[in-house]
Write an enzyme that holds these catalytic residues in place. Structure first.
Site, mmCIF file in Angstrom:
data_model
loop_
_atom_site.group_PDB
_atom_site.id
_atom_site.type_symbol
_atom_site.label_atom_id
_atom_site.label_comp_id
_atom_site.label_asym_id
_atom_site.label_seq_id
_atom_site.Cartn_x
_atom_site.Cartn_y
_atom_site.Cartn_z
ATOM 1 N N HIS A 1 0.823 -1.207 0.000
ATOM 2 C CA HIS A 1 0.000 0.000 0.000
ATOM 3 C C HIS A 1 0.864 1.266 0.000
ATOM 4 C CE1 HIS A 1 -3.118 -2.812 1.234
ATOM 5 N NE2 HIS A 1 -4.017 -1.866 1.087
ATOM 6 N N ASN B 1 8.021 -4.454 3.372
ATOM 7 C CA ASN B 1 6.595 -4.159 3.488
ATOM 8 C C ASN B 1 6.017 -4.622 4.822
ATOM 9 O OD1 ASN B 1 3.891 -3.449 2.641
ATOM 10 N ND2 ASN B 1 3.549 -5.614 2.199
#
Length: 329
Positions: A171, A203
């Site tokens: 994201h 991440n």
């Protein structure tokens, strides 16, 4: 003989008249066609306000964000949903747009999409205690990664691009930043808000730590403005020259950024503004590495990205940059 001569003259005269009429008719039709085209073009041009700008095609299009004004400044009736969206976009983009290339506004964040790399140029968010606090009515497990169908099929990424690529669907606008409504969280899963990120060590670890740090800033500031995006930075290679090299994944050739940035502006109750800027390499990072190791001067990100961030804020009016006092404040 006289009768025959007379008949020939009459036939010749009639033929001449007929041919002349046919040519006249053809000329009239051509003139009418040209006139209609000219009138239609004049009518079309009269409906379009065209400025005399050298180098711009008359019928060219520019993809840019349309300024959205608060309801009190709009003329004519405005539906509540449109009014609310315009107001929210104005709030998120309070300190200026970094760029106007293929801007896409969602309910709780705004992004500019890079059609060539299939990853956003930048994503902007506005955070406060209300939209990051725990909400039992929001369930992230119900969210699904979806292609953004507002983007032309030639230029959008698909879930198949990430399959067996070795990268996470990372994201840019963090899902955890949008807990006010289920719809807000779900919108962060559109692939226009996603970029290929190394999973373990980045991440799921270092980048996640940075996202949590940004959310904690709402304990200190009444309003937090966040801009996140990818970078494709050069690296010196064996021949001594610098090259920009990055991998692409999937049939749509989704670019894998070499680095990611976040630039954050926090606004205090007394309207003081403080800025922090981070750049992280898209590689596994040791958990013991402090986030301050990734702080950089904001202008270094601007030079690398080709964008100006928070350009409505004069830098000499910032109280702090990366925790250090600057300017006259």
């Amino acid at each position: 003989m006289a009768t025959s001569s007379g008949m020939v003259l009459k036939i010749t005269a009639l033929t001449s008249v007929g041919l002349g009429g046919w040519f006249a008719g053809q000329l009239f039709e051509k003139w009418k066609h040209v006139r209609q085209n000219r009138d239609s073009q004049t009518s079309l041009l009269s409906e379009i306000s065209i400025k005399n700008m050298p180098g711009l095609p008359i019928f060219g299009t520019v993809s840019a964000a349309t300024p959205m004004l608060p309801p009190e400044n709009n003329v004519g009736p405005v539906t509540p949903s449109l009014s609310a969206t315009a107001s929210r976009v104005s709030q998120i983009m309070k300190f200026g747009f970094p760029g106007l290339d293929h801007v896409r506004s969602f309910d709780d964040f705004v992004l500019s999409y890079d059609r060539r790399n299939r990853v956003a140029h930048w994503v902007f968010e506005h955070l406060s205690k209300d939209n990051v606090k725990y909400n039992e009515g929001v369930d992230r497990s119900k969210c699904e990664f979806l292609p953004d169908e507002s983007i032309h099929p030639y230029f959008r990424s698909d879930n198949a691009d990430y399959k067996r690529s070795g990268y996470d669907r990372g994201h840019l606008a963090a899902a955890g930043n949008h807990k006010a409504h289920q719809k807000h969280v779900e919108q962060t899963f559109y692939l226009s808000n996603i970029a290929p990120q190394v999973g373990v060590g980045f991440n799921r670890n270092a980048w996640n730590r940075l996202e949590r740090y940004v959310r904690k800033m709402t304990d200190v500031y009444t309003d937090v403005y966040v801009c996140t995006g990818p970078l494709y930075l050069p690296k010196k290679e064996a021949d001594g020259k610098k090259y920009v090299r990055y991998e692409v994944i999937g049939t749509n050739h989704v670019a894998v950024p070499t680095h990611f940035y976040k630039i954050i502006v926090g606004e205090t109750k007394d309207s003081k503004l403080e800025m922090e800027a981070f750049v992280m390499p898209n590689v596994p990072i040791d958990d013991s590495t402090p986030l301050t190791n990734f702080q950089v001067p904001p202008e270094s990100i601007e030079r690398a990205a080709g964008l100006l961030f928070f350009d409505k804020i004069s830098r000499n009016k910032l109280a702090k940059v990366n925790g250090k006092r600057v300017g006259w404040v």
